[in-house]
Design a protein around this motif. Sequence first.
Motif: not given
Length: 191
Positions: A35-39, A45-48, A22-31, A133-140
């Motif tokens: 959250x981004x997850x890749x299992x 096989x991946x579930x994003x 499981x790859x996880x990332x969270x993003x918080x900004x003015x917008x 952790x690029x995929x989870x980061x991009x999704x977040x």
Amino acid sequence: MTDAEQEFQKVLSRVDVKPWTLYTDGASNVNGTGLGLVLKSPQGDMIAQLICCDFKATKNEAEYEALIIGLTIAKDMKIKKIDVNCNLLLVVNHVKGSYEAKDPKMVAYLDITKGLTNYFDNFSIEQVPRENNVKADALAGLGAVFKNLNLNNIPVVHIMKPAMERLALGTKTMTLDQHNDDTSENIDNWI
């Protein structure tokens, strides 16, 4: 339970089953907060998941939210072995017990996380650099801005050849494969 579900459970219950990742990332900004997850299954096989939050959160809170949702999805899928990769050292060290959570919100998030980790037969968590952790980061990051864009469905278009090769084909009609509901559209004079 369907035959497919029974087969899935039989595979998951084997002793020699390798862990899911499981790859996880969270993003918080003015917008906003995203959250981004890749299992990733042992077979690759991946579930994003891209998640838009309807609440404001700090970066640390967003990271915990991503971890909790990722573990919940894994639990709901009845996965028993999981390796988690998170790029925020604070969260990783809280879960490992290397750092003490002092802030009441962090304590609450840690308690929820620990409760979820107890479900798994094998659980590990490691800090990974953002570049791993690029995929989870991009999704977040996308999740943080989607709420304000009022976009619910964006087709993913894969262009198979660069423009120079497409133009050399001498046609004005191009077909692009869109992986949105497995449809394909002809786009006339799209260049």
